[in-house]
Design a protein around this motif. Structure first.
Motif, PDB file in Angstrom:
ATOM      1  N   GLY A   1      16.431  38.820  31.178  1.00  0.00           N
ATOM      2  CA  GLY A   1      17.178  38.674  29.936  1.00  0.00           C
ATOM      3  C   GLY A   1      18.265  37.633  30.006  1.00  0.00           C
ATOM      4  N   LEU A   2      18.141  36.643  30.868  1.00  0.00           N
ATOM      5  CA  LEU A   2      19.141  35.603  31.040  1.00  0.00           C
ATOM      6  C   LEU A   2      18.619  34.286  30.488  1.00  0.00           C
ATOM      7  CD1 LEU A   2      20.200  36.433  34.702  1.00  0.00           C
ATOM      8  CD2 LEU A   2      21.385  37.090  32.610  1.00  0.00           C
ATOM      9  N   PRO A   3      19.501  33.340  30.156  1.00  0.00           N
ATOM     10  CA  PRO A   3      19.038  32.040  29.646  1.00  0.00           C
ATOM     11  C   PRO A   3      18.328  31.250  30.744  1.00  0.00           C
ATOM     12  CG  PRO A   3      21.418  32.033  29.947  1.00  0.00           C
ATOM     13  CD  PRO A   3      20.983  33.450  30.120  1.00  0.00           C
ATOM     14  N   SER A   4      17.261  30.554  30.367  1.00  0.00           N
ATOM     15  CA  SER A   4      16.458  29.812  31.338  1.00  0.00           C
ATOM     16  C   SER A   4      16.552  28.297  31.189  1.00  0.00           C
ATOM     17  CB  SER A   4      14.983  30.228  31.200  1.00  0.00           C
ATOM     18  OG  SER A   4      14.508  29.949  29.882  1.00  0.00           O
ATOM     19  N   GLY A   5      17.251  27.796  30.200  1.00  0.00           N
ATOM     20  CA  GLY A   5      17.300  26.354  29.985  1.00  0.00           C
ATOM     21  C   GLY A   5      18.057  25.594  31.050  1.00  0.00           C
ATOM     22  N   ARG A   6      19.003  26.244  31.723  1.00  0.00           N
ATOM     23  CA  ARG A   6      19.800  25.516  32.713  1.00  0.00           C
ATOM     24  C   ARG A   6      18.968  25.108  33.927  1.00  0.00           C
ATOM     25  NH1 ARG A   6      23.704  30.339  35.028  1.00  0.00           N
ATOM     26  NH2 ARG A   6      22.082  31.868  35.500  1.00  0.00           N
ATOM     27  N   TYR A   7      17.872  25.791  34.202  1.00  0.00           N
ATOM     28  CA  TYR A   7      17.024  25.405  35.335  1.00  0.00           C
ATOM     29  C   TYR A   7      16.241  24.122  35.024  1.00  0.00           C
ATOM     30  CZ  TYR A   7      18.256  30.156  36.572  1.00  0.00           C
ATOM     31  OH  TYR A   7      18.957  31.305  36.862  1.00  0.00           O
ATOM     32  N   TRP A   8      15.802  24.000  33.780  1.00  0.00           N
ATOM     33  CA  TRP A   8      15.139  22.752  33.388  1.00  0.00           C
ATOM     34  C   TRP A   8      16.135  21.605  33.315  1.00  0.00           C
ATOM     35  CZ3 TRP A   8      10.230  22.757  34.044  1.00  0.00           C
ATOM     36  CH2 TRP A   8       9.498  23.927  33.870  1.00  0.00           C
ATOM     37  N   THR A   9      17.383  21.915  32.967  1.00  0.00           N
ATOM     38  CA  THR A   9      18.422  20.872  32.988  1.00  0.00           C
ATOM     39  C   THR A   9      18.672  20.376  34.409  1.00  0.00           C
ATOM     40  OG1 THR A   9      19.467  21.879  31.053  1.00  0.00           O
ATOM     41  CG2 THR A   9      20.793  20.351  32.353  1.00  0.00           C
ATOM     42  N   ALA A  10      18.728  21.306  35.371  1.00  0.00           N
ATOM     43  CA  ALA A  10      18.907  20.903  36.774  1.00  0.00           C
ATOM     44  C   ALA A  10      17.721  20.074  37.251  1.00  0.00           C
ATOM     45  CB  ALA A  10      19.079  22.139  37.655  1.00  0.00           C
ATOM     46  N   PHE A  11      16.509  20.439  36.821  1.00  0.00           N
ATOM     47  CA  PHE A  11      15.321  19.664  37.203  1.00  0.00           C
ATOM     48  C   PHE A  11      15.388  18.242  36.636  1.00  0.00           C
ATOM     49  CE2 PHE A  11      11.191  18.361  35.317  1.00  0.00           C
ATOM     50  CZ  PHE A  11      10.612  17.865  36.470  1.00  0.00           C
ATOM     51  N   LEU A  12      15.746  18.102  35.363  1.00  0.00           N
ATOM     52  CA  LEU A  12      15.791  16.773  34.748  1.00  0.00           C
ATOM     53  C   LEU A  12      16.873  15.898  35.374  1.00  0.00           C
ATOM     54  CD1 LEU A  12      15.238  17.704  30.987  1.00  0.00           C
ATOM     55  CD2 LEU A  12      13.591  16.720  32.599  1.00  0.00           C
ATOM     56  N   LEU A  13      18.037  16.481  35.662  1.00  0.00           N
ATOM     57  CA  LEU A  13      19.108  15.691  36.290  1.00  0.00           C
ATOM     58  C   LEU A  13      18.711  15.235  37.698  1.00  0.00           C
ATOM     59  CD1 LEU A  13      22.301  17.670  35.189  1.00  0.00           C
ATOM     60  CD2 LEU A  13      21.443  15.489  34.301  1.00  0.00           C
ATOM     61  N   GLY A  14      18.124  16.123  38.493  1.00  0.00           N
ATOM     62  CA  GLY A  14      17.686  15.730  39.839  1.00  0.00           C
ATOM     63  C   GLY A  14      16.594  14.680  39.803  1.00  0.00           C
ATOM     64  N   TRP A  15      15.666  14.807  38.862  1.00  0.00           N
ATOM     65  CA  TRP A  15      14.582  13.824  38.738  1.00  0.00           C
ATOM     66  C   TRP A  15      15.120  12.470  38.310  1.00  0.00           C
ATOM     67  CZ3 TRP A  15       9.917  14.098  34.820  1.00  0.00           C
ATOM     68  CH2 TRP A  15       8.946  13.195  35.234  1.00  0.00           C
ATOM     69  N   LEU A  16      16.119  12.465  37.407  1.00  0.00           N
ATOM     70  CA  LEU A  16      16.712  11.202  36.967  1.00  0.00           C
ATOM     71  C   LEU A  16      17.393  10.476  38.127  1.00  0.00           C
ATOM     72  CD1 LEU A  16      17.462   9.268  34.675  1.00  0.00           C
ATOM     73  CD2 LEU A  16      19.461  10.691  34.216  1.00  0.00           C
ATOM     74  N   VAL A  17      18.148  11.217  38.940  1.00  0.00           N
ATOM     75  CA  VAL A  17      18.783  10.593  40.105  1.00  0.00           C
ATOM     76  C   VAL A  17      17.731  10.078  41.078  1.00  0.00           C
ATOM     77  CG1 VAL A  17      20.303  11.015  42.065  1.00  0.00           C
ATOM     78  CG2 VAL A  17      20.850  11.994  39.839  1.00  0.00           C
ATOM     79  N   HIS A  18      16.642  10.831  41.248  1.00  0.00           N
ATOM     80  CA  HIS A  18      15.539  10.399  42.123  1.00  0.00           C
ATOM     81  C   HIS A  18      14.942   9.078  41.639  1.00  0.00           C
ATOM     82  CE1 HIS A  18      11.974  10.822  44.689  1.00  0.00           C
ATOM     83  NE2 HIS A  18      11.245  10.540  43.623  1.00  0.00           N
ATOM     84  N   LEU A  19      14.721   8.950  40.325  1.00  0.00           N
ATOM     85  CA  LEU A  19      14.162   7.708  39.788  1.00  0.00           C
ATOM     86  C   LEU A  19      15.131   6.541  39.936  1.00  0.00           C
ATOM     87  CD1 LEU A  19      12.435   9.045  36.540  1.00  0.00           C
ATOM     88  CD2 LEU A  19      11.358   8.419  38.702  1.00  0.00           C
TER      89      LEU A  19
END
Length: 244
Positions: free
Chosen positions: A98-116
């Motif tokens: 019952g917790l919000p799940s959007g912050r995990y996708w935000t962490a994924f997108l930020l890490g991927w952007l730094v990787h690129l």
């Protein structure tokens, strides 16, 4: 000294004394354990039902703890798109709790952007280094090929050397360095040359003795050394030998 029973009243311990929250997790004893609890005096009395529980040690169930975003960010930073796997798993567990799940996708997108961004920077440095190396190689190519285009210097002609001075006209050449007149044989002239070279004279006049194979006699020849020109040796029966 006599010992007797402890005059202090015995106070039974409650589960709340150990930090156990009965209101959140239920009674510590099931139906089978209530008899033992009554027998040992650990069952709460009726006046203890309204006692507040101790908040000193909060216990959070494992199912209600939010998953960490750190693993998703690290995998996305190091391996790029592969960070979507831990992000999807963490988001699924968060939704079940019952917790919000959007912050995990935000962490994924930020890490991927730094990787690129890191990959683009490294690729740019490699391309810039390759271009600078090729341009320096093209610039040095004309300089290295310039000596190959120069024409070889002409070798000096035999007449330009002092040892190759011209013989007088009308003589007979026995070799490149020996010539004779009409009254002298080449065999005798070659013997004169051998005697003259053995003397080692470099200037002035030198007397040498040579044998004539024709007459089988020894003759004394007087050689006038001319540095840089033809040396003439005279003697015998009008014999003249020219050496250079």
């Amino acid at each position: 000294m006599t010992t007797g029973p402890d005059p202090r009243p015995r106070v039974p311990l409650r589960p709340s004394d150990y930090g156990y929250d009965e209101q959140r997790f239920g009674a510590p004893h099931g139906p089978a354990g209530r008899g033992a609890a009554d027998r040992y005096g650990t069952r709460p009395r009726d006046d203890e039902a309204d006692w507040p529980t101790s908040p000193s040690i909060p216990v959070v169930p494992e199912a209600t703890r939010p998953p960490s975003r750190r693993l998703t960010a690290i995998i996305s930073l190091l391996f790029g798109v592969f960070g979507a796997a831990p992000a999807s798993g963490a988001a699924h567990r968060a939704r079940e709790a019952g917790l919000p799940s959007g912050r995990y996708w935000t962490a994924f997108l930020l890490g991927w952007l730094v990787h690129l961004l890191v990959l683009a920077s490294v690729l740019g440095l490699v391309i810039a280094g390759g271009r600078s190396g090729s341009s320096s190689g093209r610039a040095s190519a004309p300089a290295s090929s310039a000596p190959a285009s120069t024409a070889p210097s002409p070798s000096p002609s035999p007449s330009a050397s002092p040892s190759q001075a011209a013989f007088p006209d009308g003589v007979t050449r026995c070799s490149d360095t020996v010539a004779v007149n009409a009254s002298t044989s080449c065999q005798f002239a070659l013997n004169v040359e051998t005697a003259f070279r053995s003397a080692g004279a470099t200037s002035g006049t030198v007397q040498v003795t040579a044998t004539s194979p024709v007459t089988n006699r020894d003759y004394t020849m007087s050689c006038v050394v001319a540095a840089g020109s033809v040396t003439s040796c005279t003697g015998g029966n009008n014999a003249v030998v020219y050496l250079r």
